[in-house]
Design a protein around this motif. Sequence first.
Motif, mmCIF file in Angstrom:
data_model
loop_
_atom_site.group_PDB
_atom_site.id
_atom_site.type_symbol
_atom_site.label_atom_id
_atom_site.label_comp_id
_atom_site.label_asym_id
_atom_site.label_seq_id
_atom_site.Cartn_x
_atom_site.Cartn_y
_atom_site.Cartn_z
ATOM 1 N N LYS A 90 25.935 36.071 -15.739
ATOM 2 C CA LYS A 90 26.059 35.870 -14.296
ATOM 3 C C LYS A 90 26.397 34.420 -13.967
ATOM 4 N N THR B 81 24.917 40.903 -11.696
ATOM 5 C CA THR B 81 23.645 40.575 -11.046
ATOM 6 C C THR B 81 22.800 41.822 -10.844
ATOM 7 N N VAL B 82 23.413 42.885 -10.345
ATOM 8 C CA VAL B 82 22.682 44.141 -10.152
ATOM 9 C C VAL B 82 22.255 44.721 -11.498
ATOM 10 N N ASP C 99 24.546 32.385 -3.756
ATOM 11 C CA ASP C 99 24.130 32.044 -5.118
ATOM 12 C C ASP C 99 25.291 31.402 -5.871
ATOM 13 N N THR D 129 24.288 37.076 -3.253
ATOM 14 C CA THR D 129 25.260 36.677 -4.275
ATOM 15 C C THR D 129 26.255 35.616 -3.813
ATOM 16 N N TYR E 254 31.930 37.453 -5.221
ATOM 17 C CA TYR E 254 31.275 38.657 -5.736
ATOM 18 C C TYR E 254 31.682 38.981 -7.171
ATOM 19 N N ASP F 286 20.872 41.723 -3.281
ATOM 20 C CA ASP F 286 21.882 41.012 -4.071
ATOM 21 C C ASP F 286 23.218 40.955 -3.340
ATOM 22 N N ALA F 287 23.517 41.993 -2.561
ATOM 23 C CA ALA F 287 24.758 41.984 -1.779
ATOM 24 C C ALA F 287 24.737 40.863 -0.753
ATOM 25 N N SER G 281 30.318 38.112 -9.803
ATOM 26 C CA SER G 281 29.135 38.354 -10.635
ATOM 27 C C SER G 281 28.231 39.433 -10.069
ATOM 28 N N TYR G 282 28.641 40.104 -8.984
ATOM 29 C CA TYR G 282 27.726 41.044 -8.312
ATOM 30 C C TYR G 282 27.292 42.188 -9.225
ATOM 31 N N LYS G 283 28.244 42.800 -9.935
ATOM 32 C CA LYS G 283 27.886 43.911 -10.816
ATOM 33 C C LYS G 283 26.926 43.453 -11.911
ATOM 34 N N GLN H 283 29.870 32.937 -12.255
ATOM 35 C CA GLN H 283 29.815 32.250 -10.970
ATOM 36 C C GLN H 283 30.368 30.827 -11.049
#
Length: 323
Positions: free
Chosen positions: A249, A189-190, A150, A147, A183, A143-144, A185-187, A253
């Motif tokens: 998410k 997404t995870v 994405d 993302t 990033y 995901d890192a 939405s990274y948290k 984004q």
Amino acid sequence: MATNASPKFRDPDFHPEYHHPDLNKIPHDGLHFWQFMIAGSIAGIVEHTAMFPIDTLKTQMQARSCSSPSVNLRQALRSVLTHEGPTGLYRGIAAMSLGAGPAHAVYFSVYELCKKFFSSRNPNSHNPVVHAVSGVFATIASDAVFTPMDVVKQRLQLRNSPYKGVVDCVKRVLREEGFRAFYASYKTTVLMNAPYTAVHFATYEATKRALTEVSRESANEELVIVHATAGAAAGALAAAVTTPLDVVKTQLQCQGVCGCDRYSSSSTWDVIRTIVRKDGYGGLIRGWIPRMLFHAPAAAICWSTYEASKNFFQKLNTSKMHS
């Protein structure tokens, strides 16, 4: 996107012994690390390319602002075809290709390494906890990588997207919103993919074992069908369970683009509260049908392709051993 990656159905206590000196450098399944990466990269690109139109419809359904009416799958498809034509279903596919290849290479290679490490160097053991934990580590790493692309992909998928292409989108986001926007939405997404992976693994393992028990004698011949069926069931269930987080998410984004709401915080709970206040709880399951329609066949395609690529490399390594 997660299952047991062992290439054959075999007794968990069966561990073939190799006596070729070069194989000391080869991990389980007789593959080099770089071969896992290439197999994963191919699988990811094939999966996302094949299912990209469905992903576009899901994105457009989930990214609707509070002032836009909710639409179903048929209405979303009609809207895209009417205003943009068939090519509108593939807007952003270049960004997907740039992200999916490297991300899946990281995912599968990290998954294989973690599975070997957590299973006490017995990666073919059927331990669902090991599979789930390995999948979570793989998800965090992949995901890192994926993302940022994405974010670009989803913004290009929006109807009347203001961006001319991948490069234009990257430049404008950097200039107008800064690097952190990639990033935001990274948290989430995870947070979404961790339970997705756990549900996917558990469902896949249970379904695969059930199908194998039905016809144990012909398990090897039915390998592709078993992988596809188990993967489809796992992908559909995991997708349905994690749809609310996928909505969050998508909105993070696409915020501020094409009329989508902008949020003052990237907190998952803040976005959830905002969605519920404006759209009700139904707003959290927007796009659940196309999401399931995406992940069911996508999981089958991804893992079938991954296994086929692994088998190719296994035969290649075997032929080199005996040459």
